[in-house]
Design an enzyme around this catalytic site. Structure first.
Site, mmCIF file in Angstrom:
data_model
loop_
_atom_site.group_PDB
_atom_site.id
_atom_site.type_symbol
_atom_site.label_atom_id
_atom_site.label_comp_id
_atom_site.label_asym_id
_atom_site.label_seq_id
_atom_site.Cartn_x
_atom_site.Cartn_y
_atom_site.Cartn_z
ATOM 1 N N HIS A 59 82.678 83.925 66.237
ATOM 2 C CA HIS A 59 83.182 84.992 66.575
ATOM 3 C C HIS A 59 82.649 85.353 68.077
ATOM 4 C CE1 HIS A 59 79.051 86.221 65.747
ATOM 5 N NE2 HIS A 59 79.328 87.167 66.532
ATOM 6 N N HIS A 74 83.600 88.462 72.804
ATOM 7 C CA HIS A 74 83.330 88.686 71.477
ATOM 8 C C HIS A 74 84.715 89.078 70.792
ATOM 9 C CE1 HIS A 74 81.387 90.610 68.163
ATOM 10 N NE2 HIS A 74 80.218 90.263 68.766
#
Length: 156
Positions: A59, A74
């Site tokens: 992620h 992110h």
């Protein structure tokens, strides 16, 4: 001090970091930068700078430039809880990448279906001085970016 141009890792609407609905990012706790609100489709997230893949999680990833500027991408908020679901990585930790090279395939609809915000904060790690980050005009205008468009400049 040298400057580093940081590119949008995904397409979408440019968003000032202060508008990210997560205090860790909006308050600059991780560092300063900008964010991109991606379209709700499966997209490729690319390296925002050229350098070495310092950290790679499904992620999120950090690219360290030759000038030792670490840029964190992110993918979504609170997406660490998904244990990689919705993300496919295409590089390995330690790889050298070029700006614009695909790092991760990001299944935005899968993230949205889980009730999570898919916004993509992009920050210079450990940057404590917001004045060292100059957002591109698109960020100030909330313009729609293509992947690889300029997002902000670090340093200066």
């Amino acid at each position: 001090m040298s400057t580093t141009s940081v590119l949008a890792p995904v397409a979408g609407r440019a968003v000032p970091l202060a508008d990210v609905p997560d205090p860790v990012f909006s308050a600059g706790m991780v560092g300063y930068g900008a964010a991109v609100d991606p379209p709700h489709e499966v997209i490729e997230a690319v390296a925002p700078v050229a350098g070495k893949v310092l950290k790679l999680m499904p992620h999120a990833y950090v690219i360290m430039t030759a000038d030792n500027v670490g840029v964190l991408v992110h993918l979504g908020l609170d997406t660490v809880a998904l244990d990689g679901e919705g993300f496919t990585t295409h590089v390995s930790q330690g790889d050298e990448v070029t700006a614009g090279q695909t790092v991760t395939t990001y299944d935005v609809p899968a993230i949205v279906a889980k009730g999570l915000n898919p916004i993509v904060p992009v920050v210079v790690m450990d940057e404590r001085e917001p004045g060292n980050i100059t957002p591109d005009e698109a960020v100030l205008e909330g313009a729609v970016l293509s992947s690889g468009d300029g997002l902000f400049t670090a340093g200066g």
